[in-house]
Design a protein around this motif. Structure first.
Motif, PDB file in Angstrom:
ATOM      1  N   ASP A   1      -2.885   1.072  -3.986  1.00  0.00           N
ATOM      2  CA  ASP A   1      -3.920   0.036  -4.047  1.00  0.00           C
ATOM      3  C   ASP A   1      -4.644   0.045  -5.393  1.00  0.00           C
ATOM      4  O   ASP A   1      -5.091  -1.008  -5.868  1.00  0.00           O
ATOM      5  CB  ASP A   1      -4.917   0.228  -2.906  1.00  0.00           C
ATOM      6  CG  ASP A   1      -4.289  -0.031  -1.535  1.00  0.00           C
ATOM      7  OD1 ASP A   1      -3.200  -0.646  -1.491  1.00  0.00           O
ATOM      8  OD2 ASP A   1      -4.874   0.398  -0.518  1.00  0.00           O
ATOM      9  N   ASN A   2      -4.777   1.207  -6.024  1.00  0.00           N
ATOM     10  CA  ASN A   2      -5.377   1.252  -7.359  1.00  0.00           C
ATOM     11  C   ASN A   2      -4.451   0.632  -8.399  1.00  0.00           C
ATOM     12  O   ASN A   2      -4.915  -0.011  -9.337  1.00  0.00           O
ATOM     13  CB  ASN A   2      -5.739   2.686  -7.737  1.00  0.00           C
ATOM     14  CG  ASN A   2      -7.141   3.081  -7.289  1.00  0.00           C
ATOM     15  OD1 ASN A   2      -8.132   2.751  -7.939  1.00  0.00           O
ATOM     16  ND2 ASN A   2      -7.215   3.782  -6.156  1.00  0.00           N
TER      17      ASN A   2
ATOM     18  N   ALA B   1      -4.165   5.073  -1.569  1.00  0.00           N
ATOM     19  CA  ALA B   1      -5.111   5.098  -2.691  1.00  0.00           C
ATOM     20  C   ALA B   1      -4.389   4.867  -4.013  1.00  0.00           C
ATOM     21  O   ALA B   1      -4.869   4.131  -4.882  1.00  0.00           O
ATOM     22  CB  ALA B   1      -5.859   6.427  -2.708  1.00  0.00           C
TER      23      ALA B   1
ATOM     24  N   SER C   1      -9.512   2.792  -2.661  1.00  0.00           N
ATOM     25  CA  SER C   1     -10.434   3.923  -2.648  1.00  0.00           C
ATOM     26  C   SER C   1     -10.462   4.564  -4.024  1.00  0.00           C
ATOM     27  O   SER C   1      -9.457   4.534  -4.744  1.00  0.00           O
ATOM     28  CB  SER C   1      -9.979   4.955  -1.609  1.00  0.00           C
ATOM     29  OG  SER C   1      -9.877   4.369  -0.332  1.00  0.00           O
ATOM     30  N   PRO C   2     -11.584   5.160  -4.427  1.00  0.00           N
ATOM     31  CA  PRO C   2     -11.630   5.867  -5.708  1.00  0.00           C
ATOM     32  C   PRO C   2     -10.572   6.973  -5.733  1.00  0.00           C
ATOM     33  O   PRO C   2     -10.271   7.597  -4.712  1.00  0.00           O
ATOM     34  CB  PRO C   2     -13.043   6.447  -5.745  1.00  0.00           C
ATOM     35  CG  PRO C   2     -13.831   5.573  -4.833  1.00  0.00           C
ATOM     36  CD  PRO C   2     -12.881   5.175  -3.745  1.00  0.00           C
ATOM     37  N   ILE C   3     -10.001   7.215  -6.882  1.00  0.00           N
ATOM     38  CA  ILE C   3      -8.944   8.203  -6.983  1.00  0.00           C
ATOM     39  C   ILE C   3      -9.040   8.945  -8.306  1.00  0.00           C
ATOM     40  O   ILE C   3      -9.450   8.384  -9.325  1.00  0.00           O
ATOM     41  CB  ILE C   3      -7.551   7.535  -6.858  1.00  0.00           C
ATOM     42  CG1 ILE C   3      -6.454   8.587  -6.729  1.00  0.00           C
ATOM     43  CG2 ILE C   3      -7.279   6.617  -8.041  1.00  0.00           C
ATOM     44  CD1 ILE C   3      -5.085   8.015  -6.407  1.00  0.00           C
TER      45      ILE C   3
ATOM     46  N   SER D   1       0.815  -1.226   0.000  1.00  0.00           N
ATOM     47  CA  SER D   1       0.000   0.000   0.000  1.00  0.00           C
ATOM     48  C   SER D   1       0.842   1.266   0.000  1.00  0.00           C
ATOM     49  O   SER D   1       0.514   2.260   0.647  1.00  0.00           O
ATOM     50  CB  SER D   1      -0.970   0.006   1.194  1.00  0.00           C
ATOM     51  OG  SER D   1      -1.896  -1.052   1.086  1.00  0.00           O
TER      52      SER D   1
ATOM     53  N   THR E   1     -16.259   2.507 -10.249  1.00  0.00           N
ATOM     54  CA  THR E   1     -15.457   2.237  -9.056  1.00  0.00           C
ATOM     55  C   THR E   1     -14.493   1.118  -9.362  1.00  0.00           C
ATOM     56  O   THR E   1     -14.747   0.287 -10.244  1.00  0.00           O
ATOM     57  CB  THR E   1     -16.359   1.803  -7.876  1.00  0.00           C
ATOM     58  OG1 THR E   1     -17.092   0.651  -8.254  1.00  0.00           O
ATOM     59  CG2 THR E   1     -17.293   2.922  -7.477  1.00  0.00           C
TER      60      THR E   1
END
Length: 898
Positions: free
Chosen positions: A660-661, A657, A767-769, A624, A789
């Motif tokens: 993780d994306n 964020a 999380s959305p970014i 992360s 998402t």
């Protein structure tokens, strides 16, 4: 004579105070009067003051009277009289006969006396010290021990080092005169005349160092012999003092030939060779008695610092094979010149040797105890220790032995990685069936996310046969496995505003979402962030190709990552700025030395980080966004105490964020993209395939929450004198090699075995970014299944043919003279890797000699210098015994004498 005639004349002025002229007769001095000048000579001879309290006492007395009084006399009208002289002290300091500051300035007699006393004291103390110092037992002091290396679980891995070295003692009669002359001429010309120490040599060395000149030892051959035989290599005043006293005693009690023989038999020549016999075998595979004058001059050069003079290379970026070879040749020629100057060699003999050329030594040989992967592991551990300035342990000290080294290497994982590579090779690679299957190389490494521990490496077939550590820097480009760093930069730093200048603040930029849409068609025009078409030097447009000339249409970045489409990522890199892409790669864990120049194709993977660095950089996403520096040694113990324990270092590289994306996008690659081979792992995994220019290398780098692994494959003849990366078309019977083929297969087999028995873990839900942006040519019109998402298993269907490699741009200009952003290029209009020239000839790697991870091989994409590791794309595919490359390279590890 009447009374009034004896009275002094009365009157004013100077003349009135003077005595009357003498009448030629000696008059009796009246009571209380001063003696006459004639009558005071006896007193003057006795040192008594002339002249009384009331008389003039001659010319001197008159002057003293006018000045204010004589010795013991009353104060005069204009001044102070001197005090009466005191009785002199034995040591008159401060000086009683001087005034003011002059009282504290010693006289020349005092200075001479102090110096004489100091030297007398020094001689006395030296004599006492010499009487008290005993010459140690040379056999006990010179004894070496072995190093013991341990697996991460504490079990013994291998016993190597110290005691394995050949320390065969040979008499001086078996050491050629030419070798003796070379060493004496280069190291200590006055050896047969000095007393064991050379004060002038020490003074010259100190003077040169004080003036900023070359660091010199000032030590004689006797001192070196004493240090090698009786003492250690520490740089302390205590050790130097012992060395000095023992050298004087040895010089006075031992014969010069015996000292010379002792020095030549105990000196360190590099390659683990202590003594001339071991050195002759290590460098020339012959006995010391068979050494030629030319070979002797070379071996004399290694005594000045084998790490910097071994043509096979040493530790650190200043000890590459090319630099060491040039340094050794210069020192060799200088030594021959010194032999002529000292009368040990004739001019004609020297000219003949020079004309014949430098005596190139043979490649280093490996101990049979270090067969298989153990040799690579031991070397990595040693280099890590020697290159960490906090360890305080040099490579020479390690080779002398006596250490217990606890590594991070997992015995199970190392075995599983070797097994996976060998299974794939045995099943698919058959040099007897296909000539193209010759010289196929594999390299790999595993790193623990969030910790940095290197748990396994595959360095090559056998450390005693293949001397390059393929897990370390090799100069092999990583292709599309670099694209996650482009995406990370886009998410973190954002794309630039086309209406503003190239340098923009974070507030002026727009963070990018994986839903962003770009043109995925083939041969799209490459544009700068402001919409201006990128052109070559002649103003002709740059058109980027996709692999197989595929047209993907307007696709979101998740889909572009899934199918490894080139055109969206090269344009995204332009919009974000390749400088920001470079920063993201460095923050993830790559090194500056491994990165290519930031030309447009930089975003398509023209850099050449090692498998270790790639695994560690991907581990940053697995954790992360927290980066941990890689390390291979947990602690070093000697004589029961811990001498070195590296500090674990963690750095927040990206916010969760972003990381993780990236992981979520790379899960798409494994589940439904070019990396579906890795689905067979049977647990959540993220990864990326990569194939480079002209099918010269292929990679798969991926991770689970517990382990990050990178596997590379390429072709290079490591026994060729001049090397180059070879094409892999047809290898293993396949039309071409992609990261999705053999590298991904090895990765999956290995990870299945390495993670057996460990719990199945999932990655964090991102999380959305960012925002949905539209690249050049794209518009807010409907796009292929963009998701609002992030999803863990996107539903996009992979194409029949994975396109995981950067493809060549269409460049109208066929000339070889290309603009800076396209250097170098070829007449065929470009290369598969976005315009990057195939890796050119990699000079200088001979069989067994260890590669230098930075051989000068000319330019690669955009003019990146290949040999300097800063060029990243070059580099001799080596590192084992040469420059250890981006993982173990670093500050120069010079091993000069004191």
């Amino acid at each position: 004579m009447s009374e009034h005639r004896r009275k002094p004349p009365q009157g004013r002025g100077r003349r009135a105070a003077q005595p009357p002229p003498s009448s030629g007769r000696r008059a009796a001095a009246p009571r209380g009067a001063s003696p006459s000048s004639a009558g005071s000579r006896a007193e003057a001879r006795r040192g008594l003051p002339q002249g009384g309290a009331g008389g003039a006492g001659g010319a001197g007395g008159a002057r003293r009277a006018r000045a204010g009084g004589g010795y013991g006399g009353p104060r005069g009208p204009r001044g102070r009289g001197r005090p009466a002289p005191q009785r002199k002290r034995w040591f008159d300091y401060p000086r009683s006969d001087k005034d003011g500051l002059r009282r504290f300035v010693p006289s020349w007699k005092q200075v001479v006396g102090i110096c004489f006393g100091f030297f007398a004291l020094l001689i006395g103390l030296t004599g006492i010290a010499l009487a008290m110092v005993d010459v140690p037992d040379p056999n006990a002091a010179a004894k070496q021990q072995k190093n013991v290396y341990y697996w991460a679980n504490g079990k013994q891995m291998v016993v190597a080092g110290g005691g394995e070295h050949n320390r065969q003692i040979v008499p001086l009669s078996q050491i050629p005169q030419s070798m003796q002359h070379a060493v004496i001429s280069a190291e200590n010309e006055s050896f047969y005349e000095d007393s064991g120490v050379d004060p002038m040599g020490i003074a010259r060395a100190v003077g040169k160092m004080a003036l900023g000149g070359e660091t010199q030892s000032g030590s004689t051959i006797t001192q070196q012999y004493v240090k090698n035989t009786y003492l250690d290599q520490s740089q302390t005043l205590t050790r130097k003092a012992k060395e000095l006293f023992i050298s004087i005693k040895v010089g006075a009690t031992e014969e010069k030939p015996d000292i010379l023989a002792g020095y030549l038999n105990t000196a360190y020549y590099g390659r683990g060779a202590y003594g001339i016999q071991a050195a002759a075998q290590a460098y020339f595979r012959k006995d010391s008695s068979d050494l030629t004058a030319s070979e002797g001059a070379f071996l004399a050069a290694t005594l000045n610092g084998p790490n910097l003079y071994d043509p096979a290379g040493g530790v650190g970026s200043s000890a590459t094979r090319e630099k060491n070879t040039a340094r050794a040749k210069n020192r060799w020629a200088w030594t021959l010149k010194r032999e002529v100057e000292t009368g040990k060699m004739a001019d004609a003999t020297r000219d003949k040797i020079i004309k014949k050329g430098f005596p190139h030594p043979k490649p280093p040989a490996k101990s049979t105890e270090l067969k298989g992967q153990k040799g690579y592991l031991v070397e990595m551990a040693n280099n890590y220790i020697a290159n960490d300035p906090k360890s305080g342990i040099s490579k020479r000290q390690l080779e002398q032995g006596g250490y217990r080294i606890y590594t991070t290497f997992s015995q199970k994982k190392t075995s599983e990685l070797k097994k996976a590579v060998e299974e794939v090779k045995k099943k698919n690679i058959d040099p007897k069936k296909r000539d193209v299957d010759n010289h196929v190389q594999f390299g790999g490494a595993s790193v623990k996310p969030g910790d940095g521990a290197i748990e396994a490496v595959y360095g090559g077939e056998d450390a005693t046969k293949h001397f390059t550590n393929n897990a370390d820097y090799t100069g092999v480009q990583v292709g599309s496995t670099f694209k996650p760093f482009v995406m990370a930069a886009a998410m973190r730093d954002g794309v630039r505003n086309p209406s503003l200048g190239p340098t923009q603040t974070t507030e002026q930029r727009k963070q990018v979402s994986p839903k962003s849409v770009y043109n995925g068609n083939n041969k799209v025009k490459l544009r700068d962030y402001n919409g201006k078409v990128w052109t070559d030097k002649d103003g002709k447009e740059w058109h980027q190709k996709n692999d197989g000339n595929e047209n993907k249409g307007m696709i979101d970045l998740r889909t572009a990552m899934q199918f490894s489409t080139n055109t969206p990522f090269i344009q995204l890199g332009m919009d974000v700025g390749t400088d920001k892409v470079r920063e993201a790669a460095l923050d993830a864990g790559l090194t500056k030395d491994s990165l290519a120049r930031t030309t447009p194709t930089f975003s398509l993977g023209t850099s050449a980080p090692s498998a270790i660095r790639m695994a560690n950089a991907y581990a940053t996403f697995a954790k992360s966004g927290v980066r941990a520096d890689p390390y291979s040694v947990k602690k070093v113990v000697r004589k029961g105490s811990v001498e070195f324990r590296p500090e674990k270092k963690e750095h927040p590289a990206f916010n969760p964020a972003v990381a993780d994306n990236i992981t979520n996008m790379l899960e798409t690659v494994v589940q439904k993209g070019t990396g579906t081979t890795a689905k067979a792992l049977g647990r959540p995994a993220a990864g990326k395939t990569g194939t480079t220019d002209d099918n010269k290398s292929a990679w798969f780098t991926g991770y689970t929450p517990q382990l990050s692994t990178s596997i590379g494959m390429w072709r290079v003849n490591d026994s060729a004198k001049t090397q180059k990366f070879l094409k892999m078309y047809g290898v293993g019977g396949q039309k071409s090699i992609h990261g999705a083929s053999f590298p991904a297969e090895i990765w999956t087999k290995y990870m299945r075995g390495a993670l057996a028995g460990q719990p199945v873990k999932s990655f964090p839900v991102p999380s959305p970014i960012g925002e949905k942006v539209f690249g050049d040519g794209a518009s807010p019109s409907p796009t292929p299944t963009p998701t609002e998402t992030p999803e863990e298993t996107p539903s996009e269907k992979p194409s029949d043919k994975p396109s995981d490699k950067p493809s060549k741009p269409e460049k109208p200009d066929p000339s070889d003279d290309c603009p800076p952003h396209e250097q170098p290029c070829e007449p065929d209009g470009g290369q598969d890797n976005g315009g990057q020239e195939p890796p050119p000839v990699i000079g200088g790697h001979d069989q067994g000699g260890a590669a230098d991870g930075g051989a000068d091989q000319g330019q690669v994409d955009g003019g990146a210098n290949g040999g300097d590791p800063g060029g990243a794309n070059g580099g001799d595919p080596g590192g084992a015994n040469g420059d250890p490359g981006d993982w173990f390279g670093g500050p120069s590890a010079q091993s000069r004498r004191d």
